[in-house]
Design an enzyme around this catalytic site. Structure first.
Site, PDB file in Angstrom:
ATOM      1  N   CYS A 260     -20.351 -19.854 -29.674  1.00 38.59           N
ATOM      2  CA  CYS A 260     -19.401 -19.797 -28.603  1.00 38.59           C
ATOM      3  C   CYS A 260     -20.099 -19.433 -27.635  1.00 38.59           C
ATOM      4  O   CYS A 260     -20.314 -17.951 -26.950  1.00 38.59           O
ATOM      5  CB  CYS A 260     -18.423 -18.377 -29.728  1.00 38.59           C
ATOM      6  SG  CYS A 260     -18.134 -18.805 -31.121  1.00 38.59           S
ATOM      7  N   ALA A 261     -20.346 -20.109 -26.909  1.00 44.59           N
ATOM      8  CA  ALA A 261     -20.730 -20.389 -25.466  1.00 44.59           C
ATOM      9  C   ALA A 261     -20.147 -19.679 -24.345  1.00 44.59           C
ATOM     10  O   ALA A 261     -21.017 -18.849 -23.197  1.00 44.59           O
ATOM     11  CB  ALA A 261     -21.966 -20.834 -25.481  1.00 44.59           C
ATOM     12  N   PRO A 263     -18.250 -18.257 -21.155  1.00 47.24           N
ATOM     13  CA  PRO A 263     -18.783 -19.422 -20.183  1.00 47.24           C
ATOM     14  C   PRO A 263     -19.933 -19.328 -19.518  1.00 47.24           C
ATOM     15  O   PRO A 263     -21.130 -19.633 -18.311  1.00 47.24           O
ATOM     16  CB  PRO A 263     -17.784 -19.135 -18.508  1.00 47.24           C
ATOM     17  CG  PRO A 263     -18.023 -17.208 -19.175  1.00 47.24           C
ATOM     18  CD  PRO A 263     -17.916 -17.450 -20.248  1.00 47.24           C
ATOM     19  N   LYS A 266     -24.776 -15.736 -21.519  1.00 47.67           N
ATOM     20  CA  LYS A 266     -25.442 -15.263 -22.667  1.00 47.67           C
ATOM     21  C   LYS A 266     -26.464 -16.358 -22.609  1.00 47.67           C
ATOM     22  O   LYS A 266     -27.632 -16.687 -22.861  1.00 47.67           O
ATOM     23  CB  LYS A 266     -25.389 -14.966 -23.858  1.00 47.67           C
ATOM     24  CG  LYS A 266     -24.643 -13.724 -23.488  1.00 47.67           C
ATOM     25  CD  LYS A 266     -24.250 -12.678 -25.656  1.00 47.67           C
ATOM     26  CE  LYS A 266     -23.109 -11.916 -24.519  1.00 47.67           C
ATOM     27  NZ  LYS A 266     -21.548 -11.827 -24.378  1.00 47.67           N
ATOM     28  N   CYS A 382     -17.679  -7.721 -27.854  1.00 49.43           N
ATOM     29  CA  CYS A 382     -17.838  -5.909 -26.880  1.00 49.43           C
ATOM     30  C   CYS A 382     -16.017  -5.332 -27.500  1.00 49.43           C
ATOM     31  O   CYS A 382     -15.605  -5.854 -27.057  1.00 49.43           O
ATOM     32  CB  CYS A 382     -17.492  -6.981 -25.940  1.00 49.43           C
ATOM     33  SG  CYS A 382     -15.927  -8.721 -25.502  1.00 49.43           S
TER      34      CYS A 382
HETATM   35  C1  LIG Z   1     -16.538 -13.627 -26.915  1.00 49.50           C
HETATM   36  S1  LIG Z   1     -16.877 -15.496 -25.550  1.00 49.50           S
HETATM   37  C2  LIG Z   1     -18.647 -15.798 -25.312  1.00 49.50           C
HETATM   38  C3  LIG Z   1     -18.544 -15.245 -23.994  1.00 49.50           C
HETATM   39  C4  LIG Z   1     -19.863 -15.991 -23.629  1.00 49.50           C
HETATM   40  N1  LIG Z   1     -20.746 -16.105 -25.137  1.00 49.50           N
HETATM   41  C5  LIG Z   1     -20.629 -15.342 -22.503  1.00 49.50           C
HETATM   42  O1  LIG Z   1     -21.972 -14.490 -22.598  1.00 49.50           O
HETATM   43  O2  LIG Z   1     -20.704 -15.839 -21.510  1.00 49.50           O
HETATM   44  C6  LIG Z   1     -16.250 -16.414 -27.320  1.00 49.50           C
HETATM   45  C7  LIG Z   1     -15.797 -17.493 -27.037  1.00 49.50           C
HETATM   46  O3  LIG Z   1     -15.364 -18.697 -28.139  1.00 49.50           O
HETATM   47  C8  LIG Z   1     -15.152 -19.304 -27.833  1.00 49.50           C
HETATM   48  N2  LIG Z   1     -14.855 -20.279 -29.540  1.00 49.50           N
HETATM   49  C9  LIG Z   1     -13.459 -19.471 -29.996  1.00 49.50           C
HETATM   50  N3  LIG Z   1     -13.195 -19.817 -30.898  1.00 49.50           N
HETATM   51  C10 LIG Z   1     -14.309 -20.967 -31.079  1.00 49.50           C
HETATM   52  C11 LIG Z   1     -14.797 -21.880 -32.448  1.00 49.50           C
HETATM   53  N4  LIG Z   1     -13.825 -21.230 -33.318  1.00 49.50           N
HETATM   54  N5  LIG Z   1     -15.207 -22.324 -32.198  1.00 49.50           N
HETATM   55  C12 LIG Z   1     -16.391 -22.368 -31.167  1.00 49.50           C
HETATM   56  N6  LIG Z   1     -15.499 -21.933 -30.079  1.00 49.50           N
HETATM   57  C13 LIG Z   1     -14.702 -20.874 -29.534  1.00 49.50           C
HETATM   58  C14 LIG Z   1     -13.930 -19.212 -27.161  1.00 49.50           C
HETATM   59  O4  LIG Z   1     -13.731 -20.424 -26.110  1.00 49.50           O
HETATM   60  C15 LIG Z   1     -15.050 -18.241 -25.400  1.00 49.50           C
HETATM   61  O5  LIG Z   1     -15.434 -19.262 -24.948  1.00 49.50           O
END
Ligand SMILES: C[S@@+](CC[C@H](N)C(=O)[O-])C[C@H]1O[C@@H](n2cnc3c(N)ncnc32)[C@H](O)[C@@H]1O
EC number: 2.1.1.176
Length: 442
Positions: A260-261, A263, A266, A382
């Protein structure tokens, strides 16, 4: 452009169109090239009205026979802004606040709206008691919600989880303005050198306590001009979130999957720590968000990142047992970062919290299937909502006996005991975060 009209239009973009306040505000400042004085007044109007929304809406409910739901959105925005100035902005004389609100209602609405706005605001001047916060004895939840600008359901939950004193500390923390925190790319410049460089320009900084690359910039106005950011030697990232890559602890030669990367805060940190021989795949379910990861990788000149469009729930089918380390930085309620997003604070609904653990569980299951034997799985959020944190991990471990829980703090200097890193804002002074670390044994 009249600054109050700009504020009303911005509030409508936030409330009606779901715009993020920080993005709307910075766009407007740029679009209308506001002078410093106008910019300060404009941001004060928008953020102040947003912050005091619970109080303003309660007052409108007491001052008007018509409920907010029955009101035209323009009328509601003008009233909230007018009442905010009347009650909380000493530098605006009450007569000016009323006059300007009525003129705006005439311009953006019609004569009937102008009369209504005039009646409600004049009524507010006669009835200051509508802004009195009930005492703790009268109504504990409302007392805290109105004092600290939170939704009632959030306060109710905190009282259950932490009790009164801790809830007050937490709410006080959430009611402060966060300092800007950056992550220094220590592969390019040490934190000490970065501090010295900024000090030469008169920018005051302070190293973070927990994350070794974290640096707080105390002179916030200088952000736009921060050379470090432009030169790819730093990235804006909160300190708590910087702990995650250290827990994952990527090594040269590793294949890492960040499921879930976007923007890419991380992902880029992992790629930096693992070095050029560590290959990092950043996956997300939204194509447009993958672009943000690529842009961040480019800014930081990291060539060991690849992006993948993939639903994490099914990622195990695509990469079965292929990764040395897998990160699930799950979509969550964000209740640990309520300090940051004033608009999100009001948008969150208690019902939304209910569906998250099942999504988080499905993502964690999908991601777990990608981990090689001997590999590491890290789960982070978070939020401070235990149902999305320890409860998800514990249920996962019960079903997946091939995984063992490790001490998350072992590869970063987290001072609190326990297997998880469970950041409590009121205790630790940084955003609420949760991190769990597991190893696949068979
Ligand atoms: C908490 S944010 C991630 C922040 C990121 N890790 C960072 O440090 O910048 C969660 C992310 O999960 C993505 N997301 C939500 N559901 C998902 C899924 N089923 N599979 C993959 N990504 C998903 C969202 O689009 C979002 O970008």
């Amino acid at each position: 452009m009249n600054i109050r009209e700009l504020a009303v239009r911005s509030l409508l973009l936030i409330w009606q169109d779901g715009g993020y306040s920080n993005i709307v505000v910075s766009r407007m400042i740029k679009k209308y090239a506001l002078s410093d004085r106008d910019r300060r007044f404009y941001t004060e109007l928008v953020y102040g009205t947003l912050r005091y929304m619970a109080m303003l809406d309660r007052a409108i409910g007491m001052l008007s026979k018509r409920s907010l739901q029955q009101m035209d959105a323009v009328c509601a925005a003008i009233l909230r802004l007018g009442l905010y100035q009347l009650q909380y902005l000493d530098k605006v004389p009450p007569s000016a606040a009323c006059y300007e609100a009525v003129a705006l209602a005439r311009k953006m609405g019609h004569e009937g709206m102008a009369k209504f706005v005039n009646a409600v605001l004049r009524n507010a001047l006669r009835r200051p008691e509508v802004f009195v916060v009930p005492s703790r004895q009268e109504d504990e939840v409302l007392h805290l919600a109105l004092t600290y600008h939170q939704q009632n359901w959030f306060i109710r939950r905190c009282l259950q989880q932490y009790g009164f004193e801790e809830t007050v500390k937490l709410c006080r923390f959430f009611d402060t303005i966060p300092e800007l925190c950056v992550r220094i790319q220590t592969q390019k410049i040490s934190r000490e050198k970065a501090m010295a460089m900024l000090a030469e320009k008169g920018i005051v900084t302070r190293p973070g306590r927990y994350a070794p690359e974290s640096l707080y910039i105390e002179t916030n106005d200088a952000v736009q001009n921060l050379e470090l950011l432009a030169a790819g030697r730093a990235m804006i990232q909160d300190e708590a979130s910087q702990l995650v890559a250290h827990v994952l602890d990527p090594q040269p030669g590793d294949v890492v999957l960040d499921v879930c990367a976007a923007p890419g805060g991380k992902t880029t940190h992992i790629a930096s720590l693992g070095g050029p021989d560590c290959l990092v795949y950043g996956a997300d379910i939204y194509e447009h968000k993958l672009q943000l990861i690529r842009e961040n990788a480019k800014k930081l000149q990291l060539s060991n990142i690849r992006t993948i469009l993939q639903d994490a729930v099914r990622i195990g089918e695509r990469f079965p047992a292929k990764a040395d380390r897998v990160l699930v930085d799950a979509p969550c309620s964000g209740l640990g970062i309520l300090r940051r997003k004033l608009d999100l604070r009001w948008r969150k609904k208690e019902q939304d919290l209910m569906r998250l653990p099942s999504l988080q569980t499905r993502i964690l299951n999908g991601a777990a299937a990608c981990v090689k034997t001997g590999g590491i799985l890290v789960y982070s959020t978070c939020t401070i909502n235990t149902a999305e944190n320890a409860a998800v991990v514990e249920a996962f471990l019960q079903r997946h006996t091939e995984f063992t829980l490790l001490r998350a703090g072992e590869t970063c200097s987290w001072p609190q005991p326990g297997k998880y890193i469970d950041v409590l804002p009121q205790r630790d002074g940084i955003d609420g975060f949760f991190i769990a670390k597991m190893r696949r044994d068979s």
